[in-house]
Design a protein around this motif. Structure first.
Motif, PDB file in Angstrom:
ATOM      1  N   LEU A   3       6.127 -36.625  14.302  1.00  0.00           N
ATOM      2  CA  LEU A   3       7.350 -37.417  14.171  1.00  0.00           C
ATOM      3  C   LEU A   3       7.173 -38.795  14.789  1.00  0.00           C
ATOM      4  O   LEU A   3       6.407 -38.965  15.741  1.00  0.00           O
ATOM      5  N   CYS A   4       7.919 -39.757  14.268  1.00  0.00           N
ATOM      6  CA  CYS A   4       7.948 -41.078  14.885  1.00  0.00           C
ATOM      7  C   CYS A   4       8.876 -40.994  16.099  1.00  0.00           C
ATOM      8  O   CYS A   4       9.587 -39.997  16.264  1.00  0.00           O
ATOM      9  N   LYS A   5       8.872 -42.047  16.904  1.00  0.00           N
ATOM     10  CA  LYS A   5       9.652 -42.021  18.140  1.00  0.00           C
ATOM     11  C   LYS A   5      11.140 -41.738  17.866  1.00  0.00           C
ATOM     12  O   LYS A   5      11.763 -40.886  18.491  1.00  0.00           O
ATOM     13  N   GLU A   6      11.658 -42.457  16.888  1.00  0.00           N
ATOM     14  CA  GLU A   6      13.094 -42.335  16.588  1.00  0.00           C
ATOM     15  C   GLU A   6      13.460 -40.906  16.173  1.00  0.00           C
ATOM     16  O   GLU A   6      14.432 -40.324  16.648  1.00  0.00           O
ATOM     17  N   HIS A   7      12.639 -40.329  15.316  1.00  0.00           N
ATOM     18  CA  HIS A   7      12.964 -38.972  14.860  1.00  0.00           C
ATOM     19  C   HIS A   7      12.657 -37.918  15.910  1.00  0.00           C
ATOM     20  O   HIS A   7      13.293 -36.866  15.925  1.00  0.00           O
ATOM     21  N   TYR A   8      11.702 -38.222  16.767  1.00  0.00           N
ATOM     22  CA  TYR A   8      11.433 -37.297  17.880  1.00  0.00           C
ATOM     23  C   TYR A   8      12.646 -37.240  18.811  1.00  0.00           C
ATOM     24  O   TYR A   8      13.053 -36.168  19.260  1.00  0.00           O
ATOM     25  N   LYS A  34       1.522 -39.322   9.765  1.00  0.00           N
ATOM     26  CA  LYS A  34       2.826 -39.908   9.427  1.00  0.00           C
ATOM     27  C   LYS A  34       3.981 -39.015   9.854  1.00  0.00           C
ATOM     28  O   LYS A  34       3.856 -37.791   9.887  1.00  0.00           O
ATOM     29  N   CYS A  35       5.124 -39.645  10.136  1.00  0.00           N
ATOM     30  CA  CYS A  35       6.328 -38.893  10.520  1.00  0.00           C
ATOM     31  C   CYS A  35       6.779 -38.059   9.325  1.00  0.00           C
ATOM     32  O   CYS A  35       6.875 -38.565   8.207  1.00  0.00           O
ATOM     33  N   LYS A  36       7.063 -36.798   9.587  1.00  0.00           N
ATOM     34  CA  LYS A  36       7.434 -35.895   8.494  1.00  0.00           C
ATOM     35  C   LYS A  36       8.787 -36.282   7.884  1.00  0.00           C
ATOM     36  O   LYS A  36       9.070 -35.981   6.732  1.00  0.00           O
ATOM     37  N   LYS A  37       9.623 -36.953   8.690  1.00  0.00           N
ATOM     38  CA  LYS A  37      10.966 -37.257   8.195  1.00  0.00           C
ATOM     39  C   LYS A  37      11.040 -38.577   7.425  1.00  0.00           C
ATOM     40  O   LYS A  37      11.764 -38.674   6.453  1.00  0.00           O
ATOM     41  N   CYS A  38      10.320 -39.621   7.942  1.00  0.00           N
ATOM     42  CA  CYS A  38      10.512 -40.937   7.307  1.00  0.00           C
ATOM     43  C   CYS A  38       9.224 -41.543   6.765  1.00  0.00           C
ATOM     44  O   CYS A  38       9.274 -42.584   6.118  1.00  0.00           O
ATOM     45  N   GLY A  39       8.076 -40.930   7.056  1.00  0.00           N
ATOM     46  CA  GLY A  39       6.821 -41.463   6.525  1.00  0.00           C
ATOM     47  C   GLY A  39       6.242 -42.618   7.323  1.00  0.00           C
ATOM     48  O   GLY A  39       5.147 -43.089   7.029  1.00  0.00           O
TER      49      GLY A  39
HETATM   50 ZN    ZN Z   1      10.474 -40.770  11.552  1.00  0.00          ZN
END
Ligand code: ZN
Ligand code: SF4
Length: 316
Positions: free
Chosen positions: A21-26, A2-7
């Motif tokens: 990270l997910c694409k957006e947060h990356y 899971k993305c560390k920022k948004c799950g």
């Molecule tokens: Zn994210």
């Protein structure tokens, strides 16, 4: 994962940073990190004019994209080397560079070596008898010379290149194997401006190559996948493969190798810095760039030599 920022579901997993990270947060994380490196190594300030050396590859286009997203004044410089091979390397890399510049409304300077000096790099290399049958020595010389020339003539404060961590670690590895003290002392994310040359910076020096690939894919940047045909079998590719093996077993080894070197270098614990050759530099009689040679710099001598053999070569 899971993305560390948004799950949400992560699309990039960086074992070396223990971060997914997910694409957006990356796509947020990369520019944030770059900005951090720019500040940490005091690369440049907001008001300075940056010239980005772009080759059409993922690193240089990714760098140009990140600097632009961060709001820096960054123009591009593409050097037409006249290297073709099966994939028509120069043609394709120029096409993709121009496409990127047009899509983003960015200013791109194009310098064609053949138009400037009468012959493309492979021919200049052949007739100057430098580099033992490979054009890389003359190519490197020409790239440095032309980047410096354009930066100076067009009034840029800083010259930025897309070297990533894999590039820097491979160079460091090679220089360490041979304990090339002079080269080790000069390897740095920032080279101060000397003798009229622009400052040189490498804002991506802490990003792994695969992080740059992931960035370009996530941003939809079209870049040239193929390496220059002359890169095949090169020492730096061999060192990169060795370091990748090490990295597989010990995630983060490459980054530690490079960062510890920078720390040792900064603390003066590496070598005692000599009152280096800088003091003996003087302007080349032809082009005015600093050189330690008695009259002409290496690049101008190469062109002079080529001119003797082939009168179509244009003097600098
Ligand atoms: Zn994210
Ligand atoms: Fe130039 Fe190609 Fe050699 Fe790189 S690999 S230095 S681009 S000739």
């Amino acid at each position: 994962m899971k993305c560390k920022k948004c799950g949400e579901k992560a699309s990039v997993n960086m074992r070396q940073h223990k971060l997914a990270l997910c694409k957006e947060h990356y796509l947020e994380w990369m520019p944030e990190q770059t900005e951090r490196f720019i500040k940490k190594y005091e690369m440049f300030a907001r008001h300075e004019k940056i010239l980005v050396a772009v080759s059409g590859g993922k690193d240089s286009l990714g760098l140009w994209d990140i600097l632009t997203r961060l709001g820096y004044h960054a123009d591009g410089l593409y050097l037409g080397l006249g290297i073709n091979g099966g994939i028509n390397y120069s043609h394709e890399s120029q096409r993709l560079t121009e496409k990127f510049a047009n899509q983003h409304g960015l200013k791109l300077h194009i310098v064609d070596i053949e138009k400037e000096y009468g012959q493309p790099i492979p021919v200049l290399s052949e007739i100057s008898h430098r580099g033992h049958g490979k054009p890389c020595a003359v190519c490197g010389l020409a790239k440095r010379h032309e980047m410096n020339r354009i930066a100076r003539d067009l009034g840029y404060d800083v010259l930025a290149t897309g070297h990533n961590l894999d590039d820097e670690a491979a160079v460091l590895f090679g220089n360490t194997l041979s304990w090339s003290a002079d080269f080790l002392l000069r390897q740095s994310p920032v080279l101060a401006s000397t003798g009229g040359l622009a400052r040189k910076v490498k804002p991506l020096c802490r990003f792994y190559e695969r992080e740059m690939t992931a960035y370009c894919l996530a941003r939809g940047i079209e870049y040239i996948y193929e390496e220059c045909p002359f890169a095949e079998g090169s020492q730096s590719i061999y060192y990169k493969e060795l370091l990748n093996k090490l990295e597989t077993d010990r995630p983060g080894a490459k980054l530690t190798f490079y960062l510890r070197f920078l720390e040792a270098r900064k603390s003066g614990g590496l070598f005692v810095e000599k009152d280096s050759k800088q003091a003996h530099l003087h302007p080349c009689a032809k082009c005015g760039q600093p050189t330690s040679a008695p009259e002409l710099c290496s690049f101008c001598r190469t062109i002079e030599k080529a001119k003797e053999v082939m009168p179509t070569v244009t003097p600098t």
